[in-house]
Design a protein around this motif. Structure first.
Motif, mmCIF file in Angstrom:
data_model
loop_
_atom_site.group_PDB
_atom_site.id
_atom_site.type_symbol
_atom_site.label_atom_id
_atom_site.label_comp_id
_atom_site.label_asym_id
_atom_site.label_seq_id
_atom_site.Cartn_x
_atom_site.Cartn_y
_atom_site.Cartn_z
ATOM 1 N N LYS A 31 77.400 59.792 65.281
ATOM 2 C CA LYS A 31 77.729 61.169 65.075
ATOM 3 C C LYS A 31 76.648 61.806 64.561
ATOM 4 N N GLY A 32 76.110 62.897 65.238
ATOM 5 C CA GLY A 32 74.861 63.599 64.880
ATOM 6 C C GLY A 32 73.592 63.472 65.502
ATOM 7 N N GLU A 33 73.650 62.123 66.260
ATOM 8 C CA GLU A 33 72.412 61.747 66.669
ATOM 9 C C GLU A 33 72.018 62.645 68.053
ATOM 10 N N ILE A 34 70.565 62.626 68.209
ATOM 11 C CA ILE A 34 70.074 62.925 69.424
ATOM 12 C C ILE A 34 69.443 61.660 70.042
ATOM 13 N N TYR A 35 70.220 61.083 70.833
ATOM 14 C CA TYR A 35 69.823 59.832 71.550
ATOM 15 C C TYR A 35 68.971 60.064 72.786
ATOM 16 N N GLY A 36 67.911 59.642 72.790
ATOM 17 C CA GLY A 36 66.732 59.548 73.930
ATOM 18 C C GLY A 36 66.857 58.557 74.824
ATOM 19 N N ILE A 157 75.884 65.382 77.217
ATOM 20 C CA ILE A 157 75.114 64.378 78.027
ATOM 21 C C ILE A 157 74.469 65.144 78.950
ATOM 22 N N LEU A 158 73.170 64.919 78.838
ATOM 23 C CA LEU A 158 72.218 65.673 79.593
ATOM 24 C C LEU A 158 71.346 64.715 80.498
ATOM 25 N N ASN A 181 72.441 70.711 67.463
ATOM 26 C CA ASN A 181 72.631 69.513 67.136
ATOM 27 C C ASN A 181 72.790 69.930 65.350
ATOM 28 N N ARG A 182 71.919 70.812 64.840
ATOM 29 C CA ARG A 182 71.694 71.201 63.551
ATOM 30 C C ARG A 182 73.139 72.266 63.099
ATOM 31 N N GLU A 183 73.272 73.132 64.027
ATOM 32 C CA GLU A 183 74.248 74.044 63.626
ATOM 33 C C GLU A 183 75.968 73.932 63.709
ATOM 34 N N LEU A 186 76.664 68.649 66.767
ATOM 35 C CA LEU A 186 76.674 68.270 68.199
ATOM 36 C C LEU A 186 76.012 67.098 68.451
ATOM 37 N N THR A 187 76.677 65.922 68.833
ATOM 38 C CA THR A 187 76.024 64.597 69.303
ATOM 39 C C THR A 187 75.424 64.751 70.596
ATOM 40 N N VAL A 188 74.269 64.345 71.099
ATOM 41 C CA VAL A 188 73.588 64.400 72.219
ATOM 42 C C VAL A 188 72.871 63.224 72.827
ATOM 43 N N LEU A 189 73.226 62.984 74.056
ATOM 44 C CA LEU A 189 72.680 61.872 74.890
ATOM 45 C C LEU A 189 71.983 62.441 76.007
ATOM 46 N N ILE A 190 70.312 62.273 75.937
ATOM 47 C CA ILE A 190 69.883 62.952 76.740
ATOM 48 C C ILE A 190 68.761 62.005 77.558
ATOM 49 N N SER A 191 68.910 62.125 79.040
ATOM 50 C CA SER A 191 67.907 60.747 79.636
ATOM 51 C C SER A 191 66.577 61.698 79.940
ATOM 52 N N SER A 192 65.648 60.966 79.999
ATOM 53 C CA SER A 192 64.345 61.450 80.716
ATOM 54 C C SER A 192 63.493 60.414 81.270
ATOM 55 N N HIS A 193 62.569 60.596 81.873
ATOM 56 C CA HIS A 193 61.607 59.540 82.107
ATOM 57 C C HIS A 193 60.363 60.020 81.362
ATOM 58 N N ILE A 194 60.235 60.994 80.566
ATOM 59 C CA ILE A 194 58.936 61.355 80.034
ATOM 60 C C ILE A 194 59.303 61.344 78.438
ATOM 61 N N LEU A 195 58.705 60.173 77.815
ATOM 62 C CA LEU A 195 58.889 59.738 76.327
ATOM 63 C C LEU A 195 58.440 61.087 75.565
ATOM 64 N N SER A 196 57.143 61.390 75.887
ATOM 65 C CA SER A 196 56.608 62.454 74.969
ATOM 66 C C SER A 196 57.685 63.740 74.920
ATOM 67 N N GLU A 197 58.254 64.257 75.958
ATOM 68 C CA GLU A 197 59.026 65.276 75.897
ATOM 69 C C GLU A 197 60.394 65.070 75.105
#
Length: 308
Positions: A31-36, A157-158, A181-183, A186-197
């Motif tokens: 709970k509360g994580e932003i998972y990349g 989930i994005l 997430n802060r306010e 919200l727990t977020v799962l976000i996928s990307s192929h760009i690690l730096s982003e």
């Protein structure tokens, strides 16, 4: 206190005929994580998100959402999720408000006050009568996010949300996700192929390649691995640490469990480090500059998996 897990997968696998899209995936999101969720295109990221949201079903293994694992409970738990996996369906000839009104009715959400509140949340409160077809891509992306947030989800989930966005749009979206997430917690799962982003956003990372989870690590662990340093191995670690402190006047180092020393200063003065150690009677067994950029770390992990 027991950690509250929003999502846990247990040996989750998905196979389409002969193609194995996912193999024994074990991830956990608190709970509360932003998972990349990081991986090149076509390695199983979208499949994973489709399984979690109930758009597809696993071949084997299981999913636990909000501590619910039974299939009937899972369907109920999935109602607490909002996801943008494909481009959200937006009505181009309507305003942002009208778009949200349609989605509110479709979802059976009582009362219209949630519309203004959600538009405000994503920074679209001032768009008035402007039609969506005249929105920038960044505005459309935020409206898509507003559609997802309308039902006040606990887990968002994005899938590749910054695709096609200009640098300004990427920054805006990143700041918005951080704020949610802060306010709102919200727990977020976000996928990307760009690690730096995702590096400036995620608190935890899962690196996936060819349907296999190669590594799961926190943002702090990733930073440690990528931090530039001199890797030093001498015949007497304790004496080596004393020399760094006394002769080079630095405490900016760590003694690692394997006895090597990581020195974070003097990166551009290796000769001085080497000379101080040898002048004081130490034998240098190893001295190299280590640390990756995010991209090279990602490439190395993925490349290593390819070469196995």
């Amino acid at each position: 206190m027991m950690s509250e897990y929003i999502l846990k997968t247990n040996n989750l696998s998905k196979q389409y005929k002969q193609h194995v899209a996912l193999k024994d995936i074990n991830i956990s999101i608190q709970k509360g994580e932003i998972y990349g969720f990081i991986g090149q295109n076509g390695v199983g990221k979208s499949t994973m998100l489709r399984l979690v949201t109930g758009l597809a079903f696993p071949t084997s293994g299981s999913i636990e959402l909000f501590h619910n694992a039974a299939s009937s409970e899972l369907t109920e738990a999935q109602k607490r999720i909002a996801a943008i996996i494909e481009q959200p369906a937006l009505f181009q000839n309507m305003t942002a408000y009208e778009n949200l009104e349609v989605h509110r009715l479709q979802k059976g959400i009582p009362g219209r006050e949630c519309i203004e509140k959600t538009l405000d949340l994503v920074g679209l409160e001032g768009t008035g009568k402007k039609k969506v077809r005249n929105f920038s891509l960044g505005m459309k992306q935020r409206l898509g996010l507003a559609v997802a947030l309308l039902s006040d989800p606990e887990f968002l989930i994005l899938d590749e949300p910054t695709n096609g966005l200009d640098p300004m749009g990427i920054v805006e979206l990143r700041e918005l996700i951080k704020r949610l997430n802060r306010e709102k917690g919200l727990t977020v799962l976000i996928s990307s192929h760009i690690l730096s982003e995702l590096h400036q956003l995620a608190t935890k990372f899962g690196i996936i390649h060819q349907g296999i989870l190669l590594e799961e690590l926190t943002a702090k662990e990733l930073d440690e691995k990528c931090k530039q340093h001199l890797q030093i191995k001498v015949d007497n670690t304790t004496r080596g640490a004393t020399i760094l402190e006394e002769k080079l006047a630095t405490t900016n180092f760590e003694v690692m469990p394997d006895g090597t020393i990581r020195l974070y200063s003097y990166l551009d003065d290796v000769r001085n480090v080497s000379k101080s150690l040898t002048d004081n009677g130490l034998i240098i067994e190893h001295l190299s500059q280590n640390g990756d950029s995010l991209e090279s770390y990602f490439s190395r992990i993925v490349g290593g998996a390819d070469n196995e």
